[in-house]
Design a protein around this motif. Structure first.
Motif, PDB file in Angstrom:
ATOM      1  N   LYS A 277       0.819  -1.214   0.000  1.00 37.77           N
ATOM      2  CA  LYS A 277       0.000   0.000   0.000  1.00 37.77           C
ATOM      3  C   LYS A 277       0.849   1.260   0.000  1.00 37.77           C
ATOM      4  O   LYS A 277       0.375   2.344  -0.311  1.00 37.77           O
ATOM      5  CB  LYS A 277      -0.911   0.028   1.245  1.00 37.77           C
ATOM      6  CG  LYS A 277      -1.768  -1.214   1.442  1.00 37.77           C
ATOM      7  CD  LYS A 277      -2.561  -1.604   0.223  1.00 37.77           C
ATOM      8  CE  LYS A 277      -3.772  -0.710  -0.040  1.00 37.77           C
ATOM      9  NZ  LYS A 277      -4.480  -1.138  -1.259  1.00 37.77           N
ATOM     10  N   LYS A 278       2.105   1.122   0.374  1.00 38.48           N
ATOM     11  CA  LYS A 278       2.974   2.296   0.476  1.00 38.48           C
ATOM     12  C   LYS A 278       4.428   1.874   0.313  1.00 38.48           C
ATOM     13  O   LYS A 278       4.840   0.847   0.847  1.00 38.48           O
ATOM     14  CB  LYS A 278       2.776   2.927   1.863  1.00 38.48           C
ATOM     15  CG  LYS A 278       3.523   4.221   2.089  1.00 38.48           C
ATOM     16  CD  LYS A 278       3.165   4.758   3.463  1.00 38.48           C
ATOM     17  CE  LYS A 278       4.081   5.892   3.884  1.00 38.48           C
ATOM     18  NZ  LYS A 278       3.738   6.339   5.259  1.00 38.48           N
ATOM     19  N   VAL A 279       5.178   2.667  -0.426  1.00 36.33           N
ATOM     20  CA  VAL A 279       6.620   2.442  -0.577  1.00 36.33           C
ATOM     21  C   VAL A 279       7.319   3.760  -0.276  1.00 36.33           C
ATOM     22  O   VAL A 279       6.903   4.811  -0.785  1.00 36.33           O
ATOM     23  CB  VAL A 279       6.984   1.987  -2.014  1.00 36.33           C
ATOM     24  CG1 VAL A 279       8.495   1.890  -2.181  1.00 36.33           C
ATOM     25  CG2 VAL A 279       6.336   0.650  -2.355  1.00 36.33           C
ATOM     26  N   GLU A 280       8.329   3.709   0.550  1.00 33.72           N
ATOM     27  CA  GLU A 280       9.058   4.928   0.916  1.00 33.72           C
ATOM     28  C   GLU A 280      10.555   4.705   0.741  1.00 33.72           C
ATOM     29  O   GLU A 280      11.099   3.717   1.212  1.00 33.72           O
ATOM     30  CB  GLU A 280       8.742   5.240   2.386  1.00 33.72           C
ATOM     31  CG  GLU A 280       9.094   6.640   2.812  1.00 33.72           C
ATOM     32  CD  GLU A 280       8.815   6.812   4.294  1.00 33.72           C
ATOM     33  OE1 GLU A 280       7.624   6.788   4.697  1.00 33.72           O
ATOM     34  OE2 GLU A 280       9.788   6.919   5.064  1.00 33.72           O
ATOM     35  N   TRP A 281      11.191   5.621   0.039  1.00 30.91           N
ATOM     36  CA  TRP A 281      12.647   5.564  -0.172  1.00 30.91           C
ATOM     37  C   TRP A 281      13.287   6.734   0.568  1.00 30.91           C
ATOM     38  O   TRP A 281      12.924   7.895   0.357  1.00 30.91           O
ATOM     39  CB  TRP A 281      12.976   5.720  -1.649  1.00 30.91           C
ATOM     40  CG  TRP A 281      12.670   4.545  -2.500  1.00 30.91           C
ATOM     41  CD1 TRP A 281      12.221   3.322  -2.110  1.00 30.91           C
ATOM     42  CD2 TRP A 281      12.816   4.481  -3.929  1.00 30.91           C
ATOM     43  NE1 TRP A 281      12.076   2.507  -3.199  1.00 30.91           N
ATOM     44  CE2 TRP A 281      12.428   3.188  -4.324  1.00 30.91           C
ATOM     45  CE3 TRP A 281      13.223   5.382  -4.902  1.00 30.91           C
ATOM     46  CZ2 TRP A 281      12.443   2.771  -5.653  1.00 30.91           C
ATOM     47  CZ3 TRP A 281      13.246   4.970  -6.223  1.00 30.91           C
ATOM     48  CH2 TRP A 281      12.863   3.683  -6.590  1.00 30.91           C
ATOM     49  N   GLN A 282      14.252   6.430   1.391  1.00 31.36           N
ATOM     50  CA  GLN A 282      14.923   7.487   2.151  1.00 31.36           C
ATOM     51  C   GLN A 282      16.216   6.945   2.746  1.00 31.36           C
ATOM     52  O   GLN A 282      16.234   5.816   3.261  1.00 31.36           O
ATOM     53  CB  GLN A 282      13.991   7.948   3.292  1.00 31.36           C
ATOM     54  CG  GLN A 282      14.477   9.192   3.996  1.00 31.36           C
ATOM     55  CD  GLN A 282      13.460   9.675   5.021  1.00 31.36           C
ATOM     56  OE1 GLN A 282      12.600   8.923   5.447  1.00 31.36           O
ATOM     57  NE2 GLN A 282      13.552  10.932   5.426  1.00 31.36           N
ATOM     58  N   GLN A 283      17.280   7.743   2.681  1.00 34.32           N
ATOM     59  CA  GLN A 283      18.565   7.411   3.304  1.00 34.32           C
ATOM     60  C   GLN A 283      19.034   5.981   3.026  1.00 34.32           C
ATOM     61  O   GLN A 283      19.430   5.252   3.941  1.00 34.32           O
ATOM     62  CB  GLN A 283      18.482   7.644   4.815  1.00 34.32           C
ATOM     63  CG  GLN A 283      18.349   9.130   5.117  1.00 34.32           C
ATOM     64  CD  GLN A 283      18.335   9.412   6.610  1.00 34.32           C
ATOM     65  OE1 GLN A 283      17.513   8.844   7.325  1.00 34.32           O
ATOM     66  NE2 GLN A 283      19.224  10.249   7.071  1.00 34.32           N
ATOM     67  N   GLY A 284      18.907   5.600   1.777  1.00 29.57           N
ATOM     68  CA  GLY A 284      19.423   4.294   1.387  1.00 29.57           C
ATOM     69  C   GLY A 284      18.589   3.115   1.860  1.00 29.57           C
ATOM     70  O   GLY A 284      19.040   1.963   1.791  1.00 29.57           O
ATOM     71  N   LYS A 285      17.365   3.379   2.339  1.00 27.29           N
ATOM     72  CA  LYS A 285      16.486   2.310   2.813  1.00 27.29           C
ATOM     73  C   LYS A 285      15.143   2.381   2.083  1.00 27.29           C
ATOM     74  O   LYS A 285      14.696   3.470   1.691  1.00 27.29           O
ATOM     75  CB  LYS A 285      16.178   2.476   4.308  1.00 27.29           C
ATOM     76  CG  LYS A 285      17.386   2.577   5.207  1.00 27.29           C
ATOM     77  CD  LYS A 285      17.813   1.227   5.712  1.00 27.29           C
ATOM     78  CE  LYS A 285      18.930   1.370   6.734  1.00 27.29           C
ATOM     79  NZ  LYS A 285      19.574   0.080   7.002  1.00 27.29           N
ATOM     80  N   THR A 286      14.512   1.239   1.956  1.00 23.91           N
ATOM     81  CA  THR A 286      13.157   1.168   1.420  1.00 23.91           C
ATOM     82  C   THR A 286      12.246   0.637   2.520  1.00 23.91           C
ATOM     83  O   THR A 286      12.552  -0.376   3.145  1.00 23.91           O
ATOM     84  CB  THR A 286      13.100   0.215   0.219  1.00 23.91           C
ATOM     85  OG1 THR A 286      13.987   0.707  -0.793  1.00 23.91           O
ATOM     86  CG2 THR A 286      11.685   0.117  -0.342  1.00 23.91           C
ATOM     87  N   THR A 287      11.153   1.349   2.767  1.00 19.25           N
ATOM     88  CA  THR A 287      10.180   0.888   3.765  1.00 19.25           C
ATOM     89  C   THR A 287       8.862   0.646   3.052  1.00 19.25           C
ATOM     90  O   THR A 287       8.336   1.540   2.399  1.00 19.25           O
ATOM     91  CB  THR A 287       9.992   1.941   4.879  1.00 19.25           C
ATOM     92  OG1 THR A 287      11.278   2.274   5.403  1.00 19.25           O
ATOM     93  CG2 THR A 287       9.108   1.404   5.999  1.00 19.25           C
TER      94      THR A 287
END
Lengths: 80, 80, 80, 80
Positions: free
Chosen positions: A58-68
């Motif tokens: 439902k959601k993908v987040e890319w930040q600081q070399g990480k994927t959540t």
């Protein structure tokens, strides 16, 4: 100069998923990973294990070399 | 059955960016859009305008058919 | 288990381009690389050099761990 | 200004595949589609049919608004 990423066609949890609510989970992975959203995707505990269920991301987040990713389990495969 | 997305190589704000802090902005766009993270990317007000600056995208979030990016302006082109 | 790839927003030739015809070139790069097609993209000789021109990528091919692009130079920056 | 594409996690042939050789097939699809290469991917005749087999994509080509994939069938599901 390009941006390294990884195309993923399944979720491999390695037991690192965190339950947020009933059947909604959050999982953080290293690197920038491209996952399909809102499309049924197979869930595995390890890449060599049997499929443990099917989820919708439902959601993908890319930040600081990480994927959540946040996903909802839509079916579970019992192993009994 | 696939997941539609769009590959973007520049930021076009259309004036919809929201300043969060000094030189950090948040911008929401329709659809799932793939942007390079941590790589200098040109910023435009409209797709036909002159480049207004250069940014580094620090965060990309995909959810409910929208893409939200957080970026830091690293240089500005004065139009004087 | 995923497929590593790289998002590219410019062409860096390193002098490896092969002229096929007047202003059409073929360039092979290692790895699977995602390039925008049919959108103006900056061309550089090295990643630290000045931009040498602008191109339109007409074809992208992925095979055996290599990416081959065919592009048309649409403008050249003279360095005189 | 972006480049529309589609992330695909399975092959849907719609019967349009062309056999090149024993178990190697070529399939052309409209639009630019991102497929995982060298990773087992499920093959379906239509998006609502049962899975007909598993393939490895060996080549992806993007050109003139079309995607052409070359894949090897690595297993077949008999429907007897």
């Amino acid at each position: 100069m390009g941006m390294p990423m990884e195309l993923n066609t399944m979720i491999v949890t390695k037991g690192n998923e965190v339950r947020e609510e009933e059947n909604r989970f959050v999982l953080q992975k290293d690197g920038y990973r491209l996952y399909p959203i809102d499309i049924p995707i197979a869930v595995f505990k390890t890449k060599d294990s049997e499929q443990s269920g099917t989820a919708l991301i439902k959601k993908v987040e890319w930040q600081q070399g990480k994927t959540t990713i946040t996903y909802t389990l839509v079916s579970l495969k019992s192993t009994n």
